[in-house]
Design a protein around this motif. Sequence first.
Motif, PDB file in Angstrom:
ATOM      1  N   SER A 645       0.834  -1.205   0.000  1.00  0.00           N
ATOM      2  CA  SER A 645       0.000   0.000   0.000  1.00  0.00           C
ATOM      3  C   SER A 645       0.866   1.251   0.000  1.00  0.00           C
ATOM      4  O   SER A 645       1.973   1.252   0.546  1.00  0.00           O
ATOM      5  CB  SER A 645      -0.938   0.011   1.216  1.00  0.00           C
ATOM      6  OG  SER A 645      -0.205   0.093   2.416  1.00  0.00           O
ATOM      7  N   VAL A 673      -3.993   0.252  -2.758  1.00  0.00           N
ATOM      8  CA  VAL A 673      -3.618  -1.099  -2.308  1.00  0.00           C
ATOM      9  C   VAL A 673      -3.348  -1.948  -3.545  1.00  0.00           C
ATOM     10  O   VAL A 673      -4.206  -2.101  -4.413  1.00  0.00           O
ATOM     11  CB  VAL A 673      -4.731  -1.725  -1.447  1.00  0.00           C
ATOM     12  CG1 VAL A 673      -4.386  -3.168  -1.101  1.00  0.00           C
ATOM     13  CG2 VAL A 673      -4.918  -0.912  -0.165  1.00  0.00           C
ATOM     14  N   HIS A 688      -5.590  -4.698   5.397  1.00  0.00           N
ATOM     15  CA  HIS A 688      -5.382  -5.869   4.528  1.00  0.00           C
ATOM     16  C   HIS A 688      -4.326  -6.802   5.107  1.00  0.00           C
ATOM     17  O   HIS A 688      -3.535  -6.430   5.987  1.00  0.00           O
ATOM     18  CB  HIS A 688      -4.940  -5.405   3.131  1.00  0.00           C
ATOM     19  CG  HIS A 688      -6.032  -4.747   2.356  1.00  0.00           C
ATOM     20  ND1 HIS A 688      -6.909  -5.437   1.561  1.00  0.00           N
ATOM     21  CD2 HIS A 688      -6.413  -3.444   2.287  1.00  0.00           C
ATOM     22  CE1 HIS A 688      -7.788  -4.592   1.020  1.00  0.00           C
ATOM     23  NE2 HIS A 688      -7.501  -3.376   1.444  1.00  0.00           N
TER      24      HIS A 688
END
Length: 897
Positions: A645, A673, A688
Motif C-alpha cells: 500500500s 492497495v 489488509h
Amino acid sequence: MQTHEIRKRFLDHFVKAGHIEVPSASVILDDPNLLFVNAGMVQFVPYFLGARTPPWNRAVSVQKCIRTPDIDEVGITTRHNTFFQMAGNFSFGDYFKKGAIEFAWTLLTGPQDRGGYGFDPEKLWATVYLDDDEAISLWQEVAGLPLERIQRRGMADNYWSMGIPGPCGPSSEIYYDRGPEYGVEGGPEANEDRYIEIWNLVFMQNERGEGTSKEDFEILGPLPRKNIDTGMGIERVACLLQGVDNVYETDLLRPAIDLVSSLAPRPYVNHGHSADDVRYRIIADHSRTAAIIIADGVSPGNEGRGYVLRRLLRRIIRAAKLLGVEQPIMADLMATVRDAMGPSYPELVTDFDRIQRIAVAEETAFNRTLASGSRLFEDAARSTRAAGATVLSGTDAFTLHDTYGFPLELTLEMAAEAGLSVDEEGFRGLMAQQRQRAKADAAARKQAHTDLSAYRELMDSGPTEFTGFDELTTEAKILGIFVDGRRVPVVSHDGLDAQRVELILDRTPFYAESGGQIADEGAITGTGASETAKAAVTDVQKIAKTLWAHRVNVESGEFVEGDTVVAAVDPRWRHGATQGHSGTHMVHAALRQVLGPNAVQAGSLNRPGYLRFDFNWQGGLTEEQRSQIEEVTNQAVEADFEVHSFTTELDKAKAMGAMALFGEAYPEEVRVVEIGGPFSLELCGGTHVRRSAQIGPVTILGESSVGSGVRRVEAYVGLDSFRHLAKERALMAGLASSLKVPSEEVPDRVATLVDRLRAAEKELDRLRMANARAAAANAAAGAEQIGKVRVVAQRMAGGMSGGDLRSLVGDIRGKLGSDAGVVALIAEGDNDSVPYVVAVNPGAQDLGLRADELVKVLGSAVNGRGGGKADLAQGSGKGAAGIDAALAAIRAEIGRS
C-alpha cells in the motif's frame, strides 16, 4: 459563446479573485434529505451550519445538480431541466453583500475579450428582499443600476433557506430582459418569461427555526458570521449568450434533438408546446441526466435513485416511440451526450462503455415491458367495447401507468387508434391520490441535518490519528466523552443507564466502518489510577469524516476526559477482517479477468470470514464462469502475492489504473492497495493482509441479482471457507452412504431419482385430472335447475390449482349445451389457498349473469379476490371454512336473477 467556455470563464473569474476552485461533488451525497444534489451549495452545507470549519474563506464551483420532482413538466416549459449546472461563489465569513454584487456585476458586464460575458448593463434588473435597503444602495453604488430596475419582493421569492432549521437570509436575484417579443414590460414582477433569472445572490446572515413553508418560519437570530452563497444557471446564461429562444436550442442539448429528428418521421419544429416538440425535449433533457446519474454510480432499480434513473430512461424510450422511432436509440443518444458534455465531465468519456451498456440494457428490458403493457391495454380495450362503452376507465389507465410505466399520452394515443377515449379525470384523480401519499411519506421522512455542534470543538482541533495500519494497540488520550450525543466530563459503569456511550480519542488503532469494511472490535482500558476502567468497543464510526467515535459498553471503573487509555483491537477480529477485505479485492480482480472490464464494483461488505461483492453486469453468471472466478481467485491466493500500500495523488493513481468506487468522493491524496503487481490495484483506505496466502481458501457461495444490471457474489474466506467445505464434504459422504454409491456418482444418481419423481408426479396429475373430468361429466349430467339456469356449483378434490379448475369448467360448460348455464368450481388448493373459477355461457349472459360479478360472490365467503370477463372469471382466497357458504351464496345469487 459555447457552454464549456461560459463555465470556464466563471471559474477563472473567481479564481483570479482569490477563490479556491472546488470540483463538483457527485450528484449522490450522504444526506438523509436529498435523493440527489439539487443545489450548488449542498456540498458546503456543513460549513454553513457550523458543523465543520471550512478550509478556505472563499470558494468557487460548478456543481452538477438534479431536480426531478416536476419531471412531468419537463419539455413543456423551455427553461427548466432535470439536470443543470449551477455555478456559484462562496464566502465563509469573508466578503458579504458588496463583494458578491461586485463580483457578479463585473463578470456579467465585463467585455468578452477580457474574460467577461459582455451582457448589456441596460438589460439587467435586480430584485431584493422587501426591507433590504442596504442591497438597493449597493446595486446603485456598485453597479450604477437605476432604482426603477430594482424591485422589492417578498419572502417566497427573495428569502432563502434550506426548508429546515438552519442558516437563512435575504437574497438578490439578477434578471435579463429578453425584449418585448417575450412579454410585457415591467420587470420580473410583471413577467418572468421576458425577464429571465440568471443569478441568485444569497446573503446568509440569520438562523431559522421550524416552519411549514417558504414563508412560515421564525427567524431565531443572526449567525455567528455572515456568509455568501450564490448560484448562476449555466444553461440559462448559455441560452442568452448563444442567442436562442430556449435551453433546448443550446449547444449541449440540440445535438440530441438533431439525432432523434434524423430518425423520426416528424421533425422538431420548436413550436413551443406542441406534443412532438415536448417529446424531443424530454429525450434531450433526460438523456444527459441519465448519463450523469449512471456515471456517478447509479443503476436502474425499483426504488430510490435507481427508480428515478429507470423512469428517466423509460420516458426517453416512450417519447421516441411516440415520435415514430421504432429502432433502438439509446446507444446513439449516450454517445451524443458523451460528445457534447465530455469536455466538462471527462468521466462521461472514460466510463462510456459502462454508461452505454446500462442504458441499452434498460432499453431492451423496457421494450419487453411495453409489449406486456400493450397486451394489458388490448384486454382493457376489448372489455370496454364488450360492455358497450367507448371510454377506457381511469382505473385501467392508471394501472397501465403505475404497473407498466405508460404515460397518459401513450394510453390516449393507443385508445384513439382503438376508437376509444380515456377517462382522464378519473386517471388524474388516482394520480393525485398517489402524489399525496408520496408527499406525506416524504414529509414524514424529512428531518433536519444531524446536529454535530456538540463535536465542533473537537473537529476544529484536528482529525483523529489512525494508527491501525501499523499496530493493534495504541496509547491514547480521551478528547471527549459523549452520552446519547451530549458531551459529559466523566462516564462510569455504576448507575449507567445511557443508550449510547462514545469515546473520542486523539489516536486509535480501531478501523472505523467505511469502504464496505465493518468496524473493528476490541477494548479500551484505563492506565495508572484508572486501570480498573474497561470498555468493550462494539462499533466505530466517523464523525464528519475526521473524528473516530468509539461506541462502547463500559464494563468497569470510570473514564474521565483527558485520561490516558490503551486502545486495543481484538487481533483475531482484525485478522479475519483483513482476510475478508483482501479477499474482496481478489474476487473483484478475478471477476474482471473472467468477465472483462465492464464488471465494475457497485458496492461491497466484508467482515471476518465473509465477503459480499456487488458489480454491474447484465444477466446471471454461468456455472463455468463462477468456477473460473473461484479458480482465478484461489490461484492468486496460492501465488502468495505481496500486498503493498502507498499514498499518491488521485490523478496519478487513476493514471496507474487503480480502480475506484463509482459515486465515491475521494480526496486529492489517496491510498492505493496493490496485490501482486498488476493483478489487483484499487483505491482503498481499509486494512489488509500482508501476503495473499494469508487470505486462505476462498469459496464462492452463490451469485444472484440485487437489482437491474447489478449482480452479487458472496464467499467465505479463511477458516470459514474451510468449515463450509468440510460441511459440504460431510453432506456428500452422507448422500453417498444413503444412495450406496461412490461420492463421484452421487450427482448422476440424484438426477435419476429426480427424473423418476417428476415422472411419478406427472402420472399422479394425469390420474387426478382423469378422475376430476369423470366427476365433471357426472356433475354436468346432474346439473341442478335454478330458475331458467342449469347450475353446477361444486367443491372439487383438494390440491387442484386455478388452472386445473379453469380446464374443468370448460369441459362442464361444453356439456351443458345451449341452455343457459353457470359453472362454479372451488377447491382447497396448495399452501392454504382456495382457488375458484366461474364460467357463464351465452344463454346465461342473456339473462344478465356475468362471471366477473359472480366470482365476487364466491370471493366474499372465502376471503378472496378475483376478476375476469363476462364469460370466465377466477380468483383465490384463504378461507377454506367458507367453501360451502360460498357455493350456497352463488346459488342464491343465481336464483335472484
